[in-house]
Design a protein around this motif. Structure first.
Motif, short mmCIF file in Angstrom:
data_model
loop_
_atom_site.label_atom_id
_atom_site.label_comp_id
_atom_site.label_asym_id
_atom_site.label_seq_id
_atom_site.Cartn_x
_atom_site.Cartn_y
_atom_site.Cartn_z
N THR A 534 -9.18 -10.06 0.28
CA THR A 534 -10.45 -9.79 0.95
C THR A 534 -10.94 -8.39 0.61
N LYS A 535 -12.22 -8.14 0.93
CA LYS A 535 -12.82 -6.84 0.66
C LYS A 535 -12.21 -5.75 1.55
N GLU A 536 -11.57 -6.18 2.62
CA GLU A 536 -10.98 -5.20 3.55
C GLU A 536 -9.95 -4.33 2.85
N LEU A 537 -9.39 -4.83 1.76
CA LEU A 537 -8.37 -4.06 1.05
C LEU A 537 -8.91 -2.71 0.56
N TYR A 538 -10.23 -2.63 0.36
CA TYR A 538 -10.80 -1.34 -0.07
C TYR A 538 -10.62 -0.30 1.04
N GLU A 539 -10.79 -0.77 2.29
CA GLU A 539 -10.71 0.16 3.42
C GLU A 539 -9.26 0.40 3.85
N ASP A 540 -8.49 -0.66 3.84
CA ASP A 540 -7.13 -0.56 4.37
C ASP A 540 -6.11 -0.92 3.29
N GLN A 541 -5.71 0.11 2.53
CA GLN A 541 -4.84 -0.15 1.39
C GLN A 541 -3.38 -0.33 1.78
N SER A 542 -3.09 -0.08 3.06
CA SER A 542 -1.70 -0.18 3.50
C SER A 542 -1.16 -1.61 3.40
N LYS A 543 -2.12 -2.59 3.44
CA LYS A 543 -1.68 -3.99 3.42
C LYS A 543 -1.42 -4.51 2.01
N VAL A 544 -1.90 -3.75 1.01
CA VAL A 544 -1.87 -4.24 -0.36
C VAL A 544 -0.47 -4.67 -0.79
N PHE A 545 0.50 -3.79 -0.54
CA PHE A 545 1.85 -4.07 -1.00
C PHE A 545 2.40 -5.37 -0.40
N ARG A 555 6.12 -10.78 -6.54
CA ARG A 555 7.59 -10.69 -6.49
C ARG A 555 8.15 -10.41 -7.87
N LYS A 556 7.52 -11.03 -8.87
CA LYS A 556 8.02 -10.91 -10.23
C LYS A 556 7.82 -9.50 -10.80
N PHE A 557 6.62 -8.93 -10.57
CA PHE A 557 6.29 -7.67 -11.25
C PHE A 557 6.51 -6.42 -10.41
N ILE A 558 6.52 -6.55 -9.07
CA ILE A 558 6.48 -5.35 -8.25
C ILE A 558 7.65 -5.21 -7.28
N LEU A 559 8.01 -6.30 -6.64
CA LEU A 559 9.03 -6.23 -5.59
C LEU A 559 10.34 -5.64 -6.11
N GLY A 560 10.89 -4.72 -5.33
CA GLY A 560 12.19 -4.15 -5.68
C GLY A 560 12.12 -2.99 -6.65
N ARG A 561 10.90 -2.57 -6.99
CA ARG A 561 10.80 -1.44 -7.92
C ARG A 561 10.18 -0.25 -7.20
N ALA A 562 10.51 0.93 -7.69
CA ALA A 562 10.02 2.15 -7.04
C ALA A 562 8.53 2.33 -7.32
N ILE A 563 7.76 2.45 -6.25
CA ILE A 563 6.31 2.56 -6.42
C ILE A 563 5.89 4.01 -6.21
N LYS A 564 5.27 4.57 -7.25
CA LYS A 564 4.79 5.95 -7.14
C LYS A 564 3.42 6.00 -6.47
N LYS A 565 2.59 5.05 -6.82
CA LYS A 565 1.20 5.12 -6.37
C LYS A 565 0.56 3.73 -6.40
N VAL A 566 -0.34 3.45 -5.44
CA VAL A 566 -1.17 2.24 -5.49
C VAL A 566 -2.63 2.69 -5.44
N ILE A 567 -3.42 2.25 -6.41
CA ILE A 567 -4.83 2.67 -6.44
C ILE A 567 -5.72 1.43 -6.35
N VAL A 568 -6.66 1.46 -5.37
CA VAL A 568 -7.68 0.39 -5.29
C VAL A 568 -9.04 1.08 -5.38
N PRO A 569 -9.58 1.23 -6.61
CA PRO A 569 -10.84 1.97 -6.74
C PRO A 569 -11.98 1.23 -6.03
N PRO A 570 -12.75 1.92 -5.18
CA PRO A 570 -13.79 1.26 -4.40
C PRO A 570 -14.80 0.51 -5.27
N GLY A 571 -15.12 -0.72 -4.85
CA GLY A 571 -16.15 -1.49 -5.55
C GLY A 571 -15.69 -2.14 -6.84
#
Ligand code: ZN
Length: 580
Positions: A534-545, A555-571
């Protein structure tokens, strides 16, 4: 001698001069049959240098004499006869040399005019139209022949002159002329004995304006009223064979413009033209079986079609050559629509005819291809039956309209594709008349709804609504199927029956923008998969992960790996993970 004959007889000691060069008598005169009878008045000037027929005539009758060329084309072709209208007068034309054909023609006529030899004239190729026929079927010509008064028109009060009810139609000659009761009448002028004209008018006289009468069919006083005709004419669309475009519609235009010029109707917005648009429907060609050796047309009993993909000649055992040709008894390639209807039903037959070719193209009639249409109609019926069953198993729940403001992504996709199919079908029907493509649109729409019905993320109500729209759209093409499917849905819904034909045509509603965004998910700069969120992800990026890791790709590409940063550029439909 035939008119085609180019033989001519040169008149001895008889020559003419050109009026522009009156002192020089050097133009020979021929007597010949080849002059076109209605061209000129018995004596015409030949121009062997610039007219094909004259060139042939001259080459035959004066083979040794030079052909004088006086007009040169802009680009000359060696040895070719120039018959064009846009050349230049060459050096042999004296004071007219160098002028273009058009300028030269004008100057020459000006000079003839000044010398009293001729004048400018508009050349009309229109000829008189002989409307009388020596046939029974037609409107009698309302004229009376009187020995003392001559030809007298029948008074308005006695019009129209009707054909007599009975007549000896099997006699030779004009049956009307043999009907004494019809022929003998009184002269409207002197009251003496006279006889009616026994010719009738060409049937084109009636077919040229009958559509005007449709605008005011009960008018007893006039041909039609000015207001009624002006309000409805011109005809929106005329559908007919291409042969109508040649004579009938030419006469219709002529008569229609005449009626406008006489003030009988306004002439509409097309300067008196009677028809806005013409569609000439294509011809239906039949499957034709030819003998491979002789090309002879094979009769039905001479064909071996046990294997329809490999038809053979029974006589020779060799494969038959298949072509599609204009239907004709001598080619044994006729098809009876009645037989097709009794085998496959009127709906399938009609849809098949429409589907096989664009309306103005030749239709190669192949009955075997009707199975495609039959399968489609069976799908529509089965879909309806399963929706009826769903109405009952859901205890009517799917009849409750859902709030269109809160649709799932899949529901929105379905909704939007229904709207776009409505637009396409409406456009095919109303505007471009590509009826064949509207059948493909029905099929696409049917498959879309069938797929939607199987999805758990689409409510039954929106599937049912889509189906109802499909049925309304199909009604003009497959009325029986549509009416039956419509009736079943109404019955299952506990509603009172009304015909599908009382329903209004579905109108496309505005496409709805999906609340979801299809994010391209990048991992360390590389695009890995698409995530629908949903578009809410732009406002609330905490749910992205959490949301992404709930998906298989996450699960295949992200889960269990160290995440440095998550970027959701607006729009932007991008989610970018930078992993350690
Ligand atoms: Zn008379």
């Amino acid at each position: 001698m035939t008119q085609d004959s180019k033989i001519g007889y040169k008149m001895k000691d008889f020559v003419l001069s050109n009026p522009l060069n009156p002192t020089r008598f050097d133009i020979p005169v021929f007597v010949a049959p080849y002059v076109i009878s209605d061209y000129g008045s018995g004596c015409v000037m030949g121009c062997p240098g610039h007219d094909e027929r004259d060139h042939e005539f001259w080459s035959l009758n004066a083979p040794k004499e030079e052909i004088k060329v006086v007009v040169s084309p802009k680009v000359s072709i060696e040895g070719a006869l120039f018959t064009g209208k846009d050349g230049f007068l060459n050096d042999s034309c004296g004071r007219f040399s160098g002028l273009s054909s058009a300028e030269g023609g004008k100057k020459i006529v000006d000079e003839l005019l000044a010398n009293g030899y001729g004048k400018h004239a508009v050349e009309w190729r229109i000829r008189d139209w002989l409307i009388s026929r020596q046939r029974f079927w037609g409107a009698p010509i309302p004229m009376v022949h009187c020995k003392s008064c001559g030809i007298v028109p029948v008074p308005d009060a006695d019009l129209p002159v009707l054909l007599p009810k009975t007549n000896n139609l099997s006699s030779s000659g004009n049956p009307l002329a043999l009907d004494k009761e019809f022929v003998h009448t009184k002269c409207p002028s002197c009251g003496g004995g006279a006889h009616r004209d026994t010719d009738t008018m060409d049937t084109f006289m009636d077919s040229s304006w009958y559509f005007f009468r449709y605008t005011d069919p009960k008018n007893q006083k006039e041909i039609f009223s000015y207001d009624a005709a002006s309000a409805l004419m011109p005809v929106d669309i005329y559908i007919g064979g291409v042969e109508h475009a040649i004579l009938h519609l030419l006469y219709a235009r002529f008569i229609s413009k005449f009626l406008a010029s006489q003030g009988l109707w306004s002439g509409g917005d097309l300067s008196g033209e009677p028809i806005r648009r013409l569609i000439t429907q294509g011809m239906v060609h039949g499957k034709t079986y030819n003998d491979a050796d002789t090309g002879r047309f094979l009769k039905p009993e001479e064909r071996d079609i046990n294997d329809p993909s490999n038809p053979k000649s029974i006589l020779t055992g060799k494969p038959a050559v298949i072509t599609y040709e204009k239907m004709s008894k001598s080619k044994y390639n006729g098809s009876d629509p009645g037989e097709c209807i009794s085998k496959h039903g009127a709906d399938a037959t009609r849809a098949h005819i429409i589907f096989q070719a664009p309306v103005s193209d030749v239709l190669s009639w192949d009955e075997s291809k009707i199975v495609g249409i039959e399968r489609w109609l069976a799908k529509v019926i089965a879909l309806g039956d399963s929706l009826c069953a769903e109405i009952i198993t859901s205890k009517g729940e799917i009849l409750t309209p859902i709030n269109k403001k809160h649709l799932t992504t899949e529901e929105l996709d379905l909704w939007n594709s229904i709207q776009s199919q409505i637009t396409l079908i409406t456009n095919s029907m109303e505007d471009v008349y590509s009826m064949n493509t509207s059948i493909s649109n029905y099929m696409i729409l049917t498959n879309t709804i069938i797929t939607a019905q199987k999805s758990r993320n689409i409510s039954g109500n929106i599937v049912l609504e889509s189906y109802e729209r499909l049925i309304k759209l199909m009604a003009p093409v497959t009325p029986s199927t549509a009416e039956e499917c419509w009736e079943k849905i109404l019955k299952s819904s506990g509603k009172e029956w009304t015909s599908v034909f009382t329903q209004s045509w579905p109108r496309a509603e505005k496409m709805r923008e999906s609340a979801d965004v299809k994010f391209n998910v990048f991992v360390n700069g590389k695009m890995k998969f698409v995530f629908s969120g949903t578009k809410e992800l732009y406002e609330d990026q905490s749910k992205v992960f959490d949301l992404i890791c709930a998906t298989e790709e996450g699960r295949k590409f992200i889960l269990g790996r160290a995440i440095k940063k998550v970027i959701v550029p607006p729009g932007r439909a991008v989610i970018s993970f930078v992993l350690g």
